[in-house]
Design an enzyme around this catalytic site. Structure first.
Site, short mmCIF file in Angstrom:
data_model
loop_
_atom_site.label_atom_id
_atom_site.label_comp_id
_atom_site.label_asym_id
_atom_site.label_seq_id
_atom_site.Cartn_x
_atom_site.Cartn_y
_atom_site.Cartn_z
N ASP A 112 36.59 51.53 24.91
CA ASP A 112 36.29 50.71 23.74
C ASP A 112 35.90 51.64 22.60
OD1 ASP A 112 33.77 51.54 24.12
OD2 ASP A 112 32.91 49.59 24.59
N ASP A 285 37.71 42.24 30.67
CA ASP A 285 36.67 43.09 31.25
C ASP A 285 35.36 42.34 31.12
OD1 ASP A 285 36.22 43.75 28.23
OD2 ASP A 285 34.48 44.59 29.27
N CYS A 323 37.20 36.29 52.06
CA CYS A 323 37.43 37.59 51.42
C CYS A 323 37.64 38.68 52.47
CB CYS A 323 36.23 37.92 50.54
SG CYS A 323 36.27 39.57 49.81
N CYS A 325 37.26 42.05 51.83
CA CYS A 325 36.73 43.34 51.37
C CYS A 325 35.90 44.02 52.45
CB CYS A 325 35.90 43.15 50.09
SG CYS A 325 34.22 42.59 50.39
N CYS A 328 32.65 42.13 53.29
CA CYS A 328 32.82 40.89 54.06
C CYS A 328 33.32 41.18 55.48
CB CYS A 328 33.77 39.94 53.33
SG CYS A 328 33.03 39.27 51.83
N HIS A 354 32.05 43.71 46.93
CA HIS A 354 32.54 42.34 47.13
C HIS A 354 32.88 41.67 45.79
CE1 HIS A 354 33.23 38.26 48.10
NE2 HIS A 354 32.36 37.96 47.14
ZN ZN Z 1 34.12 40.32 50.09
#
Ligand code: ZN
Length: 400
Positions: A112, A285, A323, A325, A328, A354
């Site tokens: 930015d 973002d 999820c 990830c 998780c 996560h």
């Molecule tokens: Zn997750």
């Protein structure tokens, strides 16, 4: 009647090569209503849009290693001109190979312009036509940040995409004050463009104008006349009511060139992002997924979850059973709650992994839904699940 078009059909109707210099390009590969699926090419790789960019204010996404970040599925990462010019300084970053060499992140970066932070973080600032005179929030040293300096710093940092220097007025502000900031933003955008020296970075203009339709229109018309390769929508998520935010984005969808990428700065909750996509935005973002992770809040497919809540004390389930990830797959809510309550640093890391994965996966699903012509079904379902979970106006102070 909703019109969804993909691939060859879209290419027949709309020229595909929309704006390209060597190494750069943006093309639309599908559309569903106003929602767009696109492909942004940069010297450091491609970004499938709509895309969410994790915020790496100080050239690092807080609590994450580059390995963690890669595993979340991040493509382009945002870094912050204001923070990096003050510490460690753009010369040092340049000496060590720019943001890519310095951080080891080999994917695309966007910086930015520093405009938003200088207005929100720096004490004792004074705005002149030249730029913003301010004192560093770190050591009190005096600085001037204007279009020329912002572009010089961003060229040293070497991100793939840079932003023009702009003035982001606060909310609420009277029409007259916002008009003045908007006109100055146009003049500063021209100076930003004229200050650009490197040929291997893209520079986006930023549309301002607050919640005033006439000022947004003027800003969009003046900036698009300068023919930037992409346009950002600035000055939203600063405390205005959500209907105003959505109205402004919808208005700009009709004003910004169809074939250039559009970036909605600093927005927002999962529903805000979905509504941005529905109004033709490609890039997003926001600090929410990373900041809220550090405060113990998880974004899940069923809504938000505060890990501090006593009901998770003995909960063996992962944060979000939907999820995949690392967090998780390996951690229970009970364990995450314990780590968070005990002030362990791993809590911030695991919750950030996560939350970012959730945001990035959601955008992937949104893109898929657009390509399959099912975006409206996806949007309706998300609203049913998340509406109660998406409170009033967001006003986000930037990361310090
Ligand atoms: Zn997750």
């Amino acid at each position: 009647m909703l019109l969804c078009i993909v691939g060859a059909q879209l290419r027949d109707n709309h020229a595909t090569a929309v704006y390209s210099r060597p190494m750069f390009g943006f093309e639309l590969v599908g559309r569903c209503g106003r929602a767009r699926a696109g492909l942004l090419r940069t010297p450091h790789g491609r970004v499938e849009t709509p895309a969410f960019m994790p915020v790496g204010t100080q050239a690092g996404v807080k609590a994450l290693t580059q390995r963690d970040l890669r595993e979340t599925g991040a493509q382009m990462v945002l870094a912050n001109t204001y923070h990096l010019m003050l510490r460690p300084g753009e010369e040092l970053v340049a000496e060590l190979g720019g943001l890519h060499g310095f951080t080891g992140w080999s994917g695309p970066f966007l910086t930015d312009s520093g405009g938003y932070q200088v207005f929100s973080l720096a004490p004792l600032r004074r705005i002149t036509e030249q730029g913003v005179h301010f004192q560093s929030h770190i050591d009190g040293a005096a600085h001037l940040l204007g279009p020329e300096r912002s572009i010089a710093v961003q060229e040293k940092l070497g991100a793939d995409i840079m932003m023009a220097f702009d003035e982001c007025p606060p909310y609420p502000a009277p029409h007259e004050a916002v008009a003045e900031a908007t006109q100055r933003t146009t003049r500063w955008a021209r100076r930003s463009r004229d200050a650009q020296r490197r040929g291997d970075q893209w520079l986006f203009g930023i549309v301002q104008g607050g919640v005033f339709a006439d000022l947004r229109e003027t800003s969009a018309v003046e900036l698009t006349a300068m023919d930037f390769p992409g346009y950002a929508i600035g000055g939203l998520s600063v405390g205005e009511p959500k209907p105003d935010m959505r109205r402004v984005i919808g208005q700009l969808d009709a004003l910004l060139p169809e074939k250039r990428s559009r970036y909605l700065m600093g927005v927002g909750t999962p529903l805000d992002i979905l509504e941005g996509v529905a109004r033709g935005v490609d890039l997003f973002d926001c600090v929410l997924p990373t900041r809220n992770a550090r405060n113990g809040q998880l974004f899940t497919s069923e809504g938000r979850l505060s890990i501090r809540n006593a009901r998770y004390r003995r909960d063996p389930r992962p944060p979000d059973p939907a999820c995949g990830c690392y967090t998780c797959r390996t951690a229970s809510r009970a364990y995450l709650r314990h780590l968070h309550m005990a002030g362990e640093m791993a809590a911030a890391t695991l919750l950030t992994i996560h939350n970012l994965t959730h945001y990035l996966d959601t955008l992937k699903q949104v893109r898929q839904a657009i390509l399959l012509g099912r975006f409206e079904d996806f949007r309706r379902l998300a609203h049913r699940k998340l509406r109660a979970d998406d409170p009033g106006p967001t006003s986000l102070v930037p990361d310090e």
